[in-house]
Design a protein around this motif. Structure first.
Motif, PDB file in Angstrom:
ATOM      1  N   LEU A  74      -9.473 -12.165  14.399  1.00  0.00           N
ATOM      2  CA  LEU A  74      -8.428 -11.690  15.312  1.00  0.00           C
ATOM      3  C   LEU A  74      -8.623 -10.208  15.633  1.00  0.00           C
ATOM      4  CD1 LEU A  74      -5.193 -13.202  13.700  1.00  0.00           C
ATOM      5  CD2 LEU A  74      -6.560 -14.172  15.547  1.00  0.00           C
ATOM      6  N   SER A  75      -8.428  -9.886  16.891  1.00  0.00           N
ATOM      7  CA  SER A  75      -8.270  -8.485  17.280  1.00  0.00           C
ATOM      8  C   SER A  75      -6.773  -8.253  17.465  1.00  0.00           C
ATOM      9  CB  SER A  75      -9.018  -8.181  18.582  1.00  0.00           C
ATOM     10  OG  SER A  75     -10.403  -8.306  18.395  1.00  0.00           O
ATOM     11  N   LEU A  76      -6.243  -7.230  16.822  1.00  0.00           N
ATOM     12  CA  LEU A  76      -4.799  -7.017  16.793  1.00  0.00           C
ATOM     13  C   LEU A  76      -4.400  -5.726  17.493  1.00  0.00           C
ATOM     14  CD1 LEU A  76      -4.042  -7.950  13.065  1.00  0.00           C
ATOM     15  CD2 LEU A  76      -3.920  -9.443  15.070  1.00  0.00           C
ATOM     16  N   LEU A  77      -3.192  -5.727  18.017  1.00  0.00           N
ATOM     17  CA  LEU A  77      -2.520  -4.514  18.470  1.00  0.00           C
ATOM     18  C   LEU A  77      -1.347  -4.266  17.532  1.00  0.00           C
ATOM     19  CD1 LEU A  77      -2.321  -4.874  22.361  1.00  0.00           C
ATOM     20  CD2 LEU A  77      -3.700  -3.233  21.076  1.00  0.00           C
ATOM     21  N   ALA A  78      -1.097  -3.034  17.229  1.00  0.00           N
ATOM     22  CA  ALA A  78       0.041  -2.688  16.371  1.00  0.00           C
ATOM     23  C   ALA A  78       0.790  -1.519  16.990  1.00  0.00           C
ATOM     24  CB  ALA A  78      -0.442  -2.330  14.970  1.00  0.00           C
ATOM     25  N   SER A  79       2.060  -1.430  16.686  1.00  0.00           N
ATOM     26  CA  SER A  79       2.865  -0.299  17.144  1.00  0.00           C
ATOM     27  C   SER A  79       3.737   0.171  15.994  1.00  0.00           C
ATOM     28  CB  SER A  79       3.741  -0.698  18.340  1.00  0.00           C
ATOM     29  OG  SER A  79       4.727  -1.639  17.941  1.00  0.00           O
ATOM     30  N   ALA A  80       4.097   1.444  16.027  1.00  0.00           N
ATOM     31  CA  ALA A  80       4.974   2.010  15.009  1.00  0.00           C
ATOM     32  C   ALA A  80       5.770   3.145  15.619  1.00  0.00           C
ATOM     33  CB  ALA A  80       4.163   2.498  13.806  1.00  0.00           C
ATOM     34  N   GLY A  81       6.885   3.450  14.996  1.00  0.00           N
ATOM     35  CA  GLY A  81       7.796   4.431  15.569  1.00  0.00           C
ATOM     36  C   GLY A  81       7.275   5.846  15.551  1.00  0.00           C
ATOM     37  N   GLY A  82       6.675   6.265  14.426  1.00  0.00           N
ATOM     38  CA  GLY A  82       6.301   7.667  14.334  1.00  0.00           C
ATOM     39  C   GLY A  82       4.909   7.923  13.834  1.00  0.00           C
ATOM     40  N   ALA A  83       4.190   6.880  13.430  1.00  0.00           N
ATOM     41  CA  ALA A  83       2.883   7.076  12.811  1.00  0.00           C
ATOM     42  C   ALA A  83       1.891   7.709  13.771  1.00  0.00           C
ATOM     43  CB  ALA A  83       2.343   5.741  12.312  1.00  0.00           C
ATOM     44  N   THR A  84       1.026   8.561  13.224  1.00  0.00           N
ATOM     45  CA  THR A  84      -0.090   9.107  13.985  1.00  0.00           C
ATOM     46  C   THR A  84      -1.271   8.137  13.956  1.00  0.00           C
ATOM     47  OG1 THR A  84       0.595  11.353  13.436  1.00  0.00           O
ATOM     48  CG2 THR A  84      -1.666  11.074  14.166  1.00  0.00           C
ATOM     49  N   LYS A  85      -1.342   7.358  12.894  1.00  0.00           N
ATOM     50  CA  LYS A  85      -2.431   6.400  12.730  1.00  0.00           C
ATOM     51  C   LYS A  85      -1.934   5.251  11.864  1.00  0.00           C
ATOM     52  CE  LYS A  85      -6.436   8.180  11.730  1.00  0.00           C
ATOM     53  NZ  LYS A  85      -7.521   8.823  10.929  1.00  0.00           N
ATOM     54  N   ILE A  86      -2.525   4.067  12.069  1.00  0.00           N
ATOM     55  CA  ILE A  86      -2.232   2.911  11.234  1.00  0.00           C
ATOM     56  C   ILE A  86      -3.538   2.433  10.626  1.00  0.00           C
ATOM     57  CG2 ILE A  86      -1.455   0.509  11.181  1.00  0.00           C
ATOM     58  CD1 ILE A  86       0.487   1.166  13.408  1.00  0.00           C
ATOM     59  N   ILE A  87      -3.539   2.177   9.304  1.00  0.00           N
ATOM     60  CA  ILE A  87      -4.700   1.614   8.625  1.00  0.00           C
ATOM     61  C   ILE A  87      -4.289   0.300   7.975  1.00  0.00           C
ATOM     62  CG2 ILE A  87      -5.760   3.863   8.237  1.00  0.00           C
ATOM     63  CD1 ILE A  87      -4.786   3.719   5.337  1.00  0.00           C
ATOM     64  N   ALA A  88      -5.249  -0.533   7.662  1.00  0.00           N
ATOM     65  CA  ALA A  88      -4.958  -1.828   7.054  1.00  0.00           C
ATOM     66  C   ALA A  88      -6.028  -2.163   6.034  1.00  0.00           C
ATOM     67  CB  ALA A  88      -4.878  -2.912   8.122  1.00  0.00           C
ATOM     68  N   CYS A  89      -5.604  -2.850   4.968  1.00  0.00           N
ATOM     69  CA  CYS A  89      -6.514  -3.332   3.937  1.00  0.00           C
ATOM     70  C   CYS A  89      -6.100  -4.742   3.551  1.00  0.00           C
ATOM     71  CB  CYS A  89      -6.479  -2.435   2.700  1.00  0.00           C
ATOM     72  SG  CYS A  89      -7.388  -0.880   2.887  1.00  0.00           S
ATOM     73  N   PRO A  90      -7.076  -5.600   3.175  1.00  0.00           N
ATOM     74  CA  PRO A  90      -6.733  -6.960   2.774  1.00  0.00           C
ATOM     75  C   PRO A  90      -5.959  -6.986   1.463  1.00  0.00           C
ATOM     76  CG  PRO A  90      -9.067  -6.524   2.395  1.00  0.00           C
ATOM     77  CD  PRO A  90      -8.521  -5.355   3.146  1.00  0.00           C
ATOM     78  N   GLY A  91      -5.023  -7.955   1.375  1.00  0.00           N
ATOM     79  CA  GLY A  91      -4.242  -8.126   0.173  1.00  0.00           C
ATOM     80  C   GLY A  91      -2.919  -7.389   0.217  1.00  0.00           C
ATOM     81  N   ALA A  92      -2.041  -7.756  -0.720  1.00  0.00           N
ATOM     82  CA  ALA A  92      -0.758  -7.066  -0.871  1.00  0.00           C
ATOM     83  C   ALA A  92      -0.985  -5.872  -1.785  1.00  0.00           C
ATOM     84  CB  ALA A  92       0.296  -8.007  -1.442  1.00  0.00           C
ATOM     85  N   VAL A  93      -1.434  -4.776  -1.201  1.00  0.00           N
ATOM     86  CA  VAL A  93      -1.862  -3.616  -1.980  1.00  0.00           C
ATOM     87  C   VAL A  93      -1.023  -2.393  -1.627  1.00  0.00           C
ATOM     88  CG1 VAL A  93      -4.218  -4.487  -2.183  1.00  0.00           C
ATOM     89  CG2 VAL A  93      -3.612  -3.007  -0.249  1.00  0.00           C
ATOM     90  N   LYS A  94      -1.033  -1.411  -2.516  1.00  0.00           N
ATOM     91  CA  LYS A  94      -0.379  -0.135  -2.264  1.00  0.00           C
ATOM     92  C   LYS A  94      -1.389   0.984  -2.037  1.00  0.00           C
ATOM     93  CE  LYS A  94       4.030  -0.946  -4.605  1.00  0.00           C
ATOM     94  NZ  LYS A  94       4.988  -0.436  -5.621  1.00  0.00           N
TER      95      LYS A  94
END
Length: 730
Positions: A638-658
Motif C-alpha cells: 500500500l501507498s498511504l497518505l496521512a494527515s495530522a494537526g500539527g506535526a512537521t513530519k510523520i514516521i512509521a514503524c511495523p508493530g505496536a512499538v513506542k
C-alpha cells in the motif's frame, strides 16, 4: 533618592515588573528606589511565594467509602490528616441523580472527621459552595472555621463526576484544612488601628478595613501553630483618590505577639506598554489590527445608541461622539488627562458607505487601545468560562488611563480593592544610580493590559478567592504573576511580554519560554521571577499541544486547560495535579488522561510535577492523525497518505512499538505534500505521503508517530491493517 545596594533588591522588586539586575550592566535599566514601612513589614513584603506544604504518600493505601475504593491517599505531614484522596471513578458509589451534593459532602465530613481531623461544624454555611467547574464536574468547597473565625486559606473540596445517566460519583477529596486547631492564646486583645499602624511602620496611613482570622504557620519541625490574627488594609491617609490607589497594603498581624505573618501591596504591578488601533501586543512592534469596536456608546445627534458585539449600530448621521463605555462593555475607560469622573469620549466621522475604520489618530491612542485590549482578552476568556464562573465577564472593569502619579510612571497595575486597572502616561523613572529613562504610556502595550486583566480574573477564581473574603485570589503573588504572564502569552500566542516599555527598547521584560525551575530551597525571590516557573511550564505545554494538534486546536486546548485549572487550584506548586485532573475528563482518575505525557513532560522540565516523571517513550495519542490508502499495488503493498494537526513530519514503524528509529527494520518516513491543492483547503491538517511502501500483509500492525520541528515525537497512533490485508492480492 538614597542609593540601595544589592542586598536590598527584594524590597524594590515588589514595585517593578522585572528585576533586570541589582548589579546592572551599563546598558540595562534598573528599578526605581521606593520603600515604605518598618523592617518587619519589608521582610514580609519580600516573601513572594508560600513554602510547599509537607505532603506525603501512604504507599498502597486505600479505604472503603460506602463500597467505593480509594485509589491513593496523601497525608498532610504537618497535621497527619488525610490531604488528597482520589478514587477509581467507576468503582465509586453511584450517587443518585438530583442528590443534594452539599448534604452528601457534609455527611462524608461527619463520617470521616477523625481522618480529616476537623469537626463538621467547623465549616462555613456557604450557599455558593456548590460550583459547576465543567460540564461533567461538580465541585463542593467548604471554608474552614474554628470557633466561628475563618482559618486563613483553609478549605476542603469534593469533586464529583456526572455520569451519562445524570448520577454522580465521588472522584476526589482535597482536605486543605490544616487539621486540628489549637490556639496558643485565644484571649489575646484585639489590636487597635494605631497599634497596627505602628507595627507596620506606615506613617501618614490609615486603616480602611480589618478582618479577623486564625492564622496557621509552619514550625521548624514541620507542624502547624495557630494564632488569632487581624488582617488590616492600610491606605494613604492624605490621598482622597477614588479611581486609583497610589499604594496600599494588606498586612496580617498576630494579636498576641504583634508579629507580621504576611504582607503584600494591594497592587499587582507590571510595567509594560500597549498600543492601539488596536495593537495586538505593543506599539513598538507596529502590529496594529482592525477589529470591531463593541459595546460603546454613540451619541448621534440627540439619539443615544450602543454598538453591538460586531460594532454595529443604526446611525443616521456621520458625525458621532463615541464614549468608551456601554451597558455591555468589558471596560469603562477613564482618561485622567481629561477628567477623573467621566468616561473617555471622542468625536468621530463615520464613512458614508456604512463601513468605518476608526484609527488611533481619532483620539488618544492609549485610551482606545486600552479599551480594545480589554475587550480582546475578555472575549477570549468568555469562550471557556461563564459569567457565573467569572463575574468579571459581566461586570467589566474600570481602566484608569494616562495615570499622572509621578511615583507610578512606567507602570501598570491592578488594584484588588478598587477593582480597577491603572495605566500610567508617558514619563520617566529614576534608577538607583540617579540615571533616568523615558517610558511610553503603558496604555500602548496591550500584553501588559492582558496581564493586569489576568490579575482581576485571578481575583475571582479558585477555592479561596476574594469573594469569600480571603484576600486577592487567595493565591500567592508568584502564582498570580505567572497567571498574568500565561494569560498574556495565550492571548497573543507569543511567549514574550512587555516590549516597548522603555522608549526605543524592543527587548521583552519577561519571556514565558524559559528554563526556570522550582527549587524548594530558594523560593522567597521576587514574585515576577518566581512566576516564570509556572509560565515557563505552561508555555512548554502550549508548545507541546500546538505541535501535536496544530496551532488552532492546540491553543484552544491549552487555554481551556489553563482557565479550568484555575477554578480548582490555589498554588503553582499544585498546578500540575489540577491539570492532570482536568485532563482526566473530570472523572477517570484511575487512568491517565489523553495528554498525560505532554502535561507531565512540560511541568517536569520546570521541577513542578512532584514525583511524577515520564520517560522519552511516554507519547500521547495523536487523535488528529488520519491515514488513507492512496494506491493499492496488490499483495498487501500500500501507498498511504496521512494527515495530522500539527506535526512537521510523520514516521512509521511495523508493530505496536513506542520506539521508531530510522535505523530500524521497516522504518518509513512521510513528508509534507499537497497532491491536488484541495486536501489542505481547511487549513487544519497537513497532508503527507510516504517515501516507501507499506507491506501490511507481512506486517499488519504499524505505529505512526507525529514529530515536531525539532524531530521530537509528540504523538502516536497504532493501526491494525489485518482485516484489509486478508483480502489484498486476491
Amino acid at each position: 533618592m538614597k542609593k540601595q545596594n544589592c542586598s536590598q533588591l527584594l524590597c524594590f522588586a515588589l514595585f517593578v515588573l522585572f528585576v533586570f539586575s541589582s548589579c546592572k550592566n551599563s546598558d540595562e535599566p534598573q528599578e526605581p528606589s521606593i520603600m515604605h514601612g518598618s523592617a518587619a513589614l519589608q521582610t514580609k513584603l519580600a516573601v513572594a511565594a508560600a513554602p510547599l506544604r509537607p505532603i506525603g504518600l501512604i504507599a498502597g493505601s486505600s479505604f472503603n467509602l460506602d463500597n467505593s475504593s480509594g485509589m491513593t491517599i496523601t497525608v498532610d505531614m504537618g497535621s497527619n490528616a488525610w490531604y488528597r484522596i482520589t478514587f477509581e471513578t467507576q468503582q465509586a458509589e453511584k450517587i443518585p441523580k438530583g442528590e443534594d451534593l452539599l448534604a452528601y459532602s457534609r455527611g462524608i465530613l461527619a463520617k470521616y472527621s477523625e481522618e480529616l481531623m476537623f469537626l463538621p461544624d467547623e465549616i462555613a454555611e456557604d450557599a455558593s459552595a456548590l460550583h459547576e467547574a465543567d460540564t461533567n464536574l461538580r465541585m463542593v468547597t467548604f471554608q474552614r472555621r474554628f470557633l466561628g473565625v475563618p482559618v486563613h486559606g483553609a478549605f476542603v473540596q469534593f469533586f464529583y463526576n456526572i455520569q451519562d445517566d445524570g448520577s454522580y460519583r465521588l472522584i476526589q477529596i482535597l482536605n486543605n484544612s490544616y487539621g486540628p486547631v489549637k490556639l496558643g492564646s485565644d484571649n489575646a486583645p484585639e489590636l487597635t488601628n494605631a497599634e497596627a499602624l505602628a507595627i507596620a511602620g506606615l506613617d501618614n496611613y490609615k486603616v480602611s478595613q480589618r478582618k479577623e482570622f486564625i492564622q496557621p504557620s509552619t514550625t521548624t519541625e514541620g507542624h502547624y501553630d495557630f494564632s488569632l490574627a487581624t488582617e488590616f488594609e492600610f491606605v494613604p491617609a492624605d490621598v482622597a483618590v477614588t479611581t486609583y490607589n497610589p499604594l496600599s497594603y494588606t498586612v496580617m498581624i498576630d494579636r498576641a505577639t504583634h508579629a507580621i505573618h504576611r504582607a503584600f501591596p494591594n497592587r499587582l504591578d507590571i510595567k509594560q506598554s500597549v498600543s492601539a488601533e488596536s495593537y495586538i501586543k505593543s506599539y513598538i512592534l507596529a502590529d496594529q489590527s482592525y477589529s470591531p469596536l463593541p459595546y460603546v456608546s454613540l451619541l448621534d445627534g440627540a439619539n443615544k445608541l450602543e454598538t453591538d458585539a460586531l460594532g454595529q449600530a443604526d446611525v443616521n448621521g456621520t458625525q458621532v461622539t463615541v464614549t468608551l463605555k456601554g451597558s455591555k462593555s468589558a471596560a469603562g475607560i477613564l482618561d485622567l488627562a481629561v477628567s477623573n469622573n467621566a468616561f473617555a469620549t471622542f468625536a468621530a466621522t463615520l464613512s458614508a458607505d456604512g463601513k468605518s475604520n476608526l484609527t488611533l489618530k481619532n483620539t488618544d491612542p492609549s485610551v482606545l487601545n486600552t479599551y480594545m485590549a480589554i475587550e480582546r482578552v475578555r472575549t477570549l476568556v468568555a469562550k471557556y468560562l461563564s459569567e457565573t464562573e467569572l463575574p468579571l465577564l459581566k461586570t467589566g472593569i474600570l481602566a484608569v488611563v494616562n495615570g499622572n502619579d509621578p511615583a507610578n510612571f512606567c507602570n501598570a497595575y491592578y488594584d484588588p480593592n478598587l477593582k480597577n486597572l491603572y495605566l500610567s502616561k508617558a514619563g520617566a523613572i529614576t534608577f538607583k544610580d540617579g540615571t533616568s529613562q523615558k517610558c511610553e504610556s503603558t496604555g500602548l502595550i496591550s500584553d501588559a493590559i492582558y496581564h493586569e486583566w489576568g490579575h482581576a480574573m485571578d481575583d475571582q477564581l479558585g477555592p479561596t478567592n476574594i469573594i469569600k473574603g480571603n484576600g486577592p485570589g487567595g493565591k500567592d503573588r508568584a502564582y498570580g504573576e505567572g497567571i498574568g504572564d500565561t494569560l498574556s502569552a495565550l492571548t497573543t500566542r507569543t511567549s514574550t511580554i512587555g516590549e516597548g516599555l522603555f522608549v526605543g527598547d524592543k527587548r521583552p521584560l519577561r519571556n514565558a519560554q524559559n528554563t526556570a525551575r522550582y527549587n524548594a530551597g530558594s523560593i522567597n525571590t521576587d514574585e515576577h521571577v518566581q512566576g516564570l516557573i509556572f509560565s515557563g511550564s505552561f508555555w512548554d505545554l502550549y508548545t507541546n499541544f500546538t505541535a501535536l494538534y496544530g496551532v488552532e486546536k492546540g491553543a484552544d486546548l491549552a487555554t481551556n486547560y489553563f482557565l479550568k485549572h484555575l477554578q480548582i487550584n490555589e498554588s503553582y506548586l499544585t498546578a500540575y495535579d489540577a491539570l492532570v485532573l482536568v485532563d482526566s475528563g473530570n472523572g477517570a482518575l484511575g487512568t491517565k488522561g489523553p495528554n498525560y505525557c505532554n502535561i507531565t513532560r512540560a511541568f517536569q522540565a520546570h521541577n513542578l510535577s512532584g514525583t511524577a516523571t515520564v520517560a522519552d517513550d511516554c507519547i500521547d495519542a495523536d487523535t488528529s492523525l488520519k491515514v488513507r490508502v492512496d494506491l493499492d499495488s496488490g499483495d498487501g503493498k500500500l501507498s498511504l497518505l496521512a494527515s495530522a494537526g500539527g506535526a512537521t513530519k510523520i514516521i512509521a514503524c511495523p508493530g505496536a512499538v513506542k520506539v521508531c528509529a530510522a535505523s530500524g527494520m521497516g522504518y518509513i518516513e512521510m513528508t509534507v505534500t499537497n497532491p491536488d491543492g484541495k486536501l489542505t483547503a481547511s487549513k487544519v491538517n497537513r497532508f503527507y505521503t510516504a517515501q516507501g511502501t507499506f507491506d501490511v500483509k507481512a506486517n499488519p500492525v504499524y505505529s505512526f508517530f507525529s514529530l515536531d520541528a525539532k524531530g521530537v515525537k509528540v504523538g502516536m497512533k497504532t493501526l491494525n491493517f489485518k482485516a484489509k490485508a486478508s483480502t489484498l492480492g486476491n
